[in-house]
Scaffold this motif. Structure first.
Motif, PDB file in Angstrom:
ATOM      1  N   ARG A 160      -5.182   1.828  -0.602  1.00 21.33           N
ATOM      2  CA  ARG A 160      -4.367   3.056  -0.663  1.00 21.33           C
ATOM      3  C   ARG A 160      -5.122   4.288  -0.175  1.00 21.33           C
TER       4      ARG A 160
ATOM      5  N   GLY B  44      -3.354  -3.590  -5.637  1.00 16.73           N
ATOM      6  CA  GLY B  44      -2.147  -3.280  -6.407  1.00 16.73           C
ATOM      7  C   GLY B  44      -0.912  -3.928  -5.792  1.00 16.73           C
TER       8      GLY B  44
ATOM      9  N   GLU C 136       4.695   3.930   0.168  1.00 14.13           N
ATOM     10  CA  GLU C 136       3.620   3.070   0.665  1.00 14.13           C
ATOM     11  C   GLU C 136       4.141   2.234   1.817  1.00 14.13           C
TER      12      GLU C 136
HETATM   13 MG    MG Z   1       2.563  -2.175  -2.644  1.00 16.51          MG
END
Ligand code: MG
Ligand code: ATP
Ligand code: MG
Length: 378
Positions: A93, A138, A262
Motif C-alpha cells: 500500500r 492485507g 485501492e
Molecule cells: Mg485489497
C-alpha cells in the motif's frame, strides 16, 4: 500457448476455464509449496519455479502478495505480464499510494506510520476518524484497525507495535493511516490494457461487503458520469504502470466524485459477473491481453449481479433458472470463498427484484447482509 499463473486459487481456475476454447492452456504455480498444479483438478503437475518457467510461454499472476524474488526471477525470463513492478505495487500500500499521487488520481489523504510519534502526527494532520492498514499482505479487510475521536491512541499504538514486531513479520511492513472517507457507496471498475496500449473497460460495479468481505456486486450500466470518471482514473493508473492485462480499481463514491480506495493488478472478485454479463469475461480478456491477442468486447449484454458463496458447500437454487453457479472445487470452511452465483435479468429493475427474492430464499446465516443489500436495490 501455455500460460503459467502465479497462485493456484479460484482465479487461476477461472482463467483456465476461459482460456481453454482459445487453446490457451493454463497451469498454476503455488508460490508457497513450489508445486505446479492443474488449476481444475488441483493435481500436481511438477515442482519448482525453474521447471514452471521453462514450461510457460507467458507468466501472469492471480494475486499480488508474491515474494519479490519470485517475481523478479519470472521477469528475467521475459515472459511475465504485467510487470513485477506493477504486481508489487498492488501488494504494497505504501508504493500503491505513491503511485496514485504520481498518476494524479484522487484518493484518501494518508501518512505512513512506523512509530508512535508518526501515529500522533498522522492524527494531528488527518484528524479522526482514521482507517489504519498494514502496507503488506492485507486482503478481505484483514490487517486493518480503526481510530475514532476519543479512542486511546496509546492502546492503538501498542496493538500496531505488536503487529509490526511480531515474529515472522515481513521486512518492510508498515502502517498506512488514512482519513476515513464518508462514502455514499463503493464501486469498482475492471479495465484491460493490451501491450500496444489498447484499453477497454467493463461497466461500473456497485459492491457490498460484510465483515470486510465482498458479498454482492451489481453492475450499474446507467451511471455515465461515474463510468467516465472511473475509466479515466483507471487508464491513468494503467498508463503510469505501463500495465498489461486486467486491472481492477476500487473506488469510494462521495456525492458523485470518485476517490480510489485501492487497486488489484489482476482479475478481481467484483468482475466475476462478466462471465454472464459480457461476451468476453475478465478472465478471457486478461489472457488475451497477456498473450498479445486483440482484446474482446467488454460491453454489457445483460444486467448481471454476483453473490459470493462463503463457506457453504451447496446452494438451494434448483428453481432459479437465471442463477448461474460457479464452484471453485474448494473444501468449505467458515467464511471461505468457495463459489459465486451470477444472477442475470432483462432489465435493471428485474435484476433488483430477482436479487431480493433470491436473497430472501438463501439462508441468512450463510449469506450475511445479502438480504438488506439486495432489498436496498429493489
Ligand atoms: Mg485489497
Ligand atoms: P480487498 O479484499 O478488497 O482486497 P482489503 O483488505 O485490501 O480488501 P480495503 O479494500 O483497503 O482492504 O478496505 C476494506 C474495506 O474497508 C473497504 O472496502 C471499505 O469498506 C473500508 N475502507 C477502507 N479504507 C477506507 C477509508 N479510507 N475510508 C472509509 N472506509 C474504508
Ligand atoms: Mg478492497
Amino acid at each position: 500457448m501455455n500460460i503459467l499463473v502465479l497462485g493456484a486459487g479460484q482465479l487461476a481456475r477461472m482463467m483456465a476455464l476461459a482460456g481453454a476454447p482459445l487453446n490457451l492452456i493454463v497451469s498454476a504455480y503455488d508460490v508457497r509449496s513450489g508445486d505446479i498444479i492443474h488449476p481444475l483438478t488441483l493435481q500436481p503437475l511438477g515442482h519448482g519455479l525453474n521447471t514452471a518457467i521453462a514450461g510457460a510461454d507467458i507468466i501472469t499472476a492471480e494475486f499480488e502478495h508474491i515474494p519479490a524474488d519470485i517475481l523478479h526471477h519470472c521477469e528475467q525470463s521475459g515472459k511475465l505480464r504485467p510487470s513485477a513492478q506493477a504486481i508489487l505495487t498492488g501488494g504494497d500500500r505504501q508504493i500503491e499510494k505513491a503511485l496514485l499521487m504520481q498518476a494524479g488520481v484522487a484518493n484518501a489523504p494518508y501518512r505512513v506510520v512506523y512509530t508512535q510519534a508518526d501515529l500522533e502526527k498522522a492524527v494531528d494532520a488527518l484528524g479522526a476518524p482514521l482507517v489504519l492498514k498494514s502496507t503488506l499482505d492485507g486482503y478481505d479487510g484483514k490487517g486493518q484497525w480503526r481510530y475514532r475521536d476519543g479512542d486511546d491512541l496509546h492502546a492503538l499504538w501498542a496493538e500496531l507495535d505488536a503487529f509490526l514486531t511480531a515474529p515472522g513479520q515481513r521486512d518492510g511492513q508498515a502502517i498506512i493511516a488514512e482519513a476515513m472517507i464518508p462514502f455514499d457507496r463503493e464501486v469498482s471498475l475492471i479495465g484491460v490494457r493490451g501491450a500496444n496500449g489498447e484499453f477497454a473497460s467493463y461497466s461500473l460495479t456497485q459492491n457490498h461487503h460484510h465483515d470486510g468481505i465482498l458479498t454482492l456486486s451489481v453492475v450499474r450500466p446507467d451511471e455515465d458520469a461515474l463510468q467516465t470518471q472511473a475509466a479515466d482514473m483507471l487508464e491513468k493508473i494503467a498508463s503510469a504502470l505501463n500495465y498489461v492485462g486486467v486491472l481492477a480499481v476500487e473506488f469510494f463514491d462521495v456525492d458523485g466524485s470518485l476517490l480510489v480506495n485501492e487497486i488489484a493488478p489482476r482479475v478481481h472478485n467484483s468482475g466475476h459477473w462478466t462471465q454472464q454479463g459480457s461476451a468476453c469475461c475478465q478472465f478471457e480478456n486478461h489472457l488475451r491481453a497477456v498473450s498479445g491477442l486483440p482484446l474482446g468486447p467488454t460491453e454489457l449484454i445483460q444486467p448481471t449481479a454476483m453473490i459470493n458463496v462463503l463457506g457453504q458447500g451447496s446452494v438451494p437454487l434448483a428453481t432459479y433458472r437465471d442463477a448461474h453457479v460457479h464452484w471453485y472445487n474448494k473444501t468449505p470452511r467458515p467464511g471461505r470463498k468457495v463459489g459465486h452465483i451470477n444472477v442475470t435479468a432483462t432489465s435493471n429493475a428485474e435484476l433488483a427484484t430477482k436479487l431480493a427474492s433470491l436473497a430472501s430464499y438463501l439462508p441468512d446465516n450463510a449469506f450475511h447482509g445479502l438480504k438488506s443489500a439486495a432489498l436496498a436495490l429493489a
